[in-house]
Design a protein around this motif. Structure first.
Motif, PDB file in Angstrom:
ATOM      1  N   GLU A  60      30.350  37.709  42.577  1.00 50.38           N
ATOM      2  CA  GLU A  60      30.536  36.877  41.371  1.00 50.38           C
ATOM      3  C   GLU A  60      31.103  37.705  40.222  1.00 50.38           C
ATOM      4  OE1 GLU A  60      27.972  33.688  38.664  1.00 50.38           O
ATOM      5  OE2 GLU A  60      26.952  34.938  40.164  1.00 50.38           O
ATOM      6  N   ILE A  61      30.588  38.935  40.065  1.00 51.88           N
ATOM      7  CA  ILE A  61      31.102  39.835  39.020  1.00 51.88           C
ATOM      8  C   ILE A  61      32.563  40.193  39.292  1.00 51.88           C
ATOM      9  CG2 ILE A  61      30.897  42.155  38.037  1.00 51.88           C
ATOM     10  CD1 ILE A  61      27.830  41.902  38.542  1.00 51.88           C
ATOM     11  N   VAL A  82      41.643  36.544  44.696  1.00 51.29           N
ATOM     12  CA  VAL A  82      40.741  35.576  44.058  1.00 51.29           C
ATOM     13  C   VAL A  82      40.297  34.518  45.073  1.00 51.29           C
ATOM     14  CG1 VAL A  82      40.590  33.758  42.326  1.00 51.29           C
ATOM     15  CG2 VAL A  82      41.636  35.937  41.734  1.00 51.29           C
ATOM     16  N   SER A  84      25.736  38.445  43.855  1.00 49.94           N
ATOM     17  CA  SER A  84      25.920  38.811  42.450  1.00 49.94           C
ATOM     18  C   SER A  84      27.135  39.728  42.270  1.00 49.94           C
ATOM     19  CB  SER A  84      24.656  39.509  41.948  1.00 49.94           C
ATOM     20  OG  SER A  84      24.818  39.946  40.622  1.00 49.94           O
ATOM     21  N   SER A 133      39.578  44.182  46.268  1.00 52.87           N
ATOM     22  CA  SER A 133      39.485  44.276  44.803  1.00 52.87           C
ATOM     23  C   SER A 133      39.841  45.679  44.325  1.00 52.87           C
ATOM     24  CB  SER A 133      38.082  43.896  44.335  1.00 52.87           C
ATOM     25  OG  SER A 133      37.768  42.576  44.715  1.00 52.87           O
ATOM     26  N   VAL A 164      39.706  37.827  37.324  1.00 54.06           N
ATOM     27  CA  VAL A 164      40.317  36.779  36.482  1.00 54.06           C
ATOM     28  C   VAL A 164      40.693  37.337  35.113  1.00 54.06           C
ATOM     29  CG1 VAL A 164      39.877  34.599  35.288  1.00 54.06           C
ATOM     30  CG2 VAL A 164      39.201  34.857  37.679  1.00 54.06           C
ATOM     31  N   VAL A 165      39.824  38.210  34.556  1.00 56.45           N
ATOM     32  CA  VAL A 165      40.142  38.846  33.264  1.00 56.45           C
ATOM     33  C   VAL A 165      41.366  39.745  33.412  1.00 56.45           C
ATOM     34  CG1 VAL A 165      39.322  40.481  31.526  1.00 56.45           C
ATOM     35  CG2 VAL A 165      37.792  38.703  32.388  1.00 56.45           C
ATOM     36  N   ILE A 217      34.785  38.392  40.857  1.00 55.24           N
ATOM     37  CA  ILE A 217      35.632  37.228  40.554  1.00 55.24           C
ATOM     38  C   ILE A 217      35.953  37.176  39.065  1.00 55.24           C
ATOM     39  CG2 ILE A 217      35.715  34.705  40.488  1.00 55.24           C
ATOM     40  CD1 ILE A 217      34.039  34.701  43.057  1.00 55.24           C
ATOM     41  N   ARG A 218      34.914  37.350  38.240  1.00 56.96           N
ATOM     42  CA  ARG A 218      35.128  37.295  36.783  1.00 56.96           C
ATOM     43  C   ARG A 218      36.019  38.446  36.321  1.00 56.96           C
ATOM     44  NH1 ARG A 218      28.856  36.010  34.927  1.00 56.96           N
ATOM     45  NH2 ARG A 218      28.796  33.846  35.734  1.00 56.96           N
ATOM     46  N   THR A 219      35.810  39.631  36.877  1.00 56.37           N
ATOM     47  CA  THR A 219      36.618  40.799  36.486  1.00 56.37           C
ATOM     48  C   THR A 219      38.083  40.614  36.851  1.00 56.37           C
ATOM     49  OG1 THR A 219      34.683  42.198  36.870  1.00 56.37           O
ATOM     50  CG2 THR A 219      36.834  43.302  36.693  1.00 56.37           C
TER      51      THR A 219
END
Length: 462
Positions: A81-82, A134, A78, A168, A88-89, A84-86
């Motif tokens: 996954e968070i 990423v 989890s 990250s 990308v933003v 990755i989304r962060t």
């Protein structure tokens, strides 16, 4: 049927020939591609990342054990996954910010933005970090998923989970310094220094004829002199005095640097004419925009370059003599345009600089070894031709200012003749040469006084 066979064979041969030509042409196209411009990846960053991945594989082979207590496998998946989304933003935010910085760069430095902006090392490093991070997060996410299927949290999975968080964090921490650096460098005048440093011998000697059968697109896009002209025009329009002064000083310094170097005379002359074209273009625009600061700087730099040419005897005619025609043509053009635009102060500056130019001619052009022969004046015409050329332009200044009664210009012209008398007397020229120069100056001084009385109707100039 027999008649159709040759035609079919011919079609097959033609098709094969076309196919071979197509392959060969594309082979050379691929071979000539500059992959440094195509692949926007930083090599050092990629090497460090690959080294860490290899290190991970080696640890996996050795089955190194962790003594640290880890969260559950579901929580790790989890978290990744968070992340990755962060990331990308954040990538989209950085892209928008880079586009803003590029627009600022383009506003101040024109097409130089397309040539220099994307070569910035910190921007390339940041882009590489994003791509690698990423990719590594996606790989970590998929690997942890396989661990979930096997219901076994392997040591290698724990290791790459820790590294994905560290990567990250490094990326997030480095974003803001890079953004600040990118924005500040986009409007930094250091870019002008890089532009002038990009001038090469090939740029200087390159020539593009309007009647050429092919258009050199690279020359139009990367020609340093065209970019200098465009940036100068923007600075003139925005009345950006600091940037414009840096540009003009850089032109002067660059010319002195090349002039004093060991480069060939062809390169030095080509640079002289390239900068001469730049001055002519930007002076006309400065006059249109009524930017007197820019016009003054252009005139001073133009005289400064010509002063170096007089000293080095760089521009000579077929008799190996300096004649000053280029400078006379330019200053006549500058004066006429300024006079027509009613820029009296600029006309005064032109007269002052022309006086200084003539003074340099008297001091340097006539050495103490040259003796004017009054009995054979025509034999001196080669040496003294430049004197006639200069006085012919002064006569044009006198006539135009006399008919329009421009008192400031007339006062400067009066000072010009008086100053030339002093310069002639103080020079190290031969006495006969001084007598000749004084006689010529007095003749033109008399003509000037006639214009004052008859045309300008001025009795006294204070």
């Amino acid at each position: 049927m027999t008649e159709n066979k040759p035609s079919r064979l011919k079609k097959i041969k033609d098709s094969w020939s076309f196919f071979k030509y197509y392959l060969i042409r594309n082979y050379y196209r691929i071979r000539d591609i500059n992959y440094k411009d195509v692949i926007y990846i930083d090599k050092k960053t990629t090497f460090i990342f690959i080294s860490i991945v290899v290190f991970n594989i080696l640890l996996n082979f050795n089955e190194v054990q962790f003594t640290i207590k880890f969260p559950s496998l579901e929580n790790c998946i989890s978290t990744v996954e968070i992340l990755i989304r962060t990331i990308v933003v954040l990538l989209s935010i950085i892209f928008s910010f880079s586009l803003l910085s590029f627009q600022i760069f383009n506003k101040y430095f024109g097409r130089f933005a397309f040539y220099d902006f994307f070569k910035k090392s910190h921007l390339k490093v940041m882009f590489t970090l994003f791509i690698l991070n990423v990719s590594f997060l996606v790989y970590t996410f998929n690997y942890l998923k396989t661990c979930l299927v096997d219901n076994h949290f392997r040591t290698y999975g724990k290791l790459i989970f820790i590294e994905s968080i560290l990567f990250s964090l490094i990326l997030v921490i480095s974003i803001f310094p890079v953004m600040i650096n990118l924005l500040s460098s986009s409007q930094s005048r250091i870019n002008l220094k890089r532009l002038f440093n990009s001038i090469t011998d090939e740029n200087i000697t390159a020539s593009q004829s309007f009647y050429s059968e092919e258009i050199d697109e690279d020359d139009y896009e990367t020609n340093s002199f065209k970019i200098i002209t465009e940036i100068s025009l923007v600075a003139i329009k925005d009345f950006d005095q600091s940037s414009f002064e840096i540009i003009i000083r850089s032109i002067y310094i660059k010319f002195l640097e090349i002039s004093k170097s060991e480069k060939s005379s062809e390169i030095k002359r080509s640079l002289y004419y390239k900068f001469r074209d730049v001055f002519n273009d930007i002076f006309a625009y400065a006059l249109k925009e009524k930017n007197s600061f820019a016009m003054n700087k252009i005139l001073q730099a133009r005289f400064g370059i010509e002063k170096e040419v007089i000293t080095t005897n760089l521009i000579i005619d077929y008799q190996d003599k300096y004649n000053g025609w280029d400078f006379n043509f330019d200053f006549e053009d500058f004066y006429n345009k300024s006079f027509q635009s009613n820029e009296e102060i600029i006309c005064v500056e032109i007269v002052d600089l022309y006086r200084d130019f003539f003074s340099e001619i008297i001091r340097i052009r006539f050495p103490d070894t040259f003796k004017y022969d009054f009995e054979k004046p025509y034999e001196n015409s080669i040496e003294t031709g430049i004197v006639s050329t200069n006085y012919s332009l002064i006569e044009k200044f006198v006539k135009s200012s006399g008919t329009s009664k421009k008192s400031l210009i007339l006062k400067k012209l009066s000072n010009l003749f008086a100053t030339l008398d002093l310069i002639i007397l103080e020079s190290k020229n031969h006495n006969d040469t001084k007598n000749y120069l004084l006689q010529v100056n007095n003749i033109h001084k008399e003509n000037f006084l006639k214009v004052l009385i008859e045309e300008a109707q001025i009795k006294n100039i204070e």
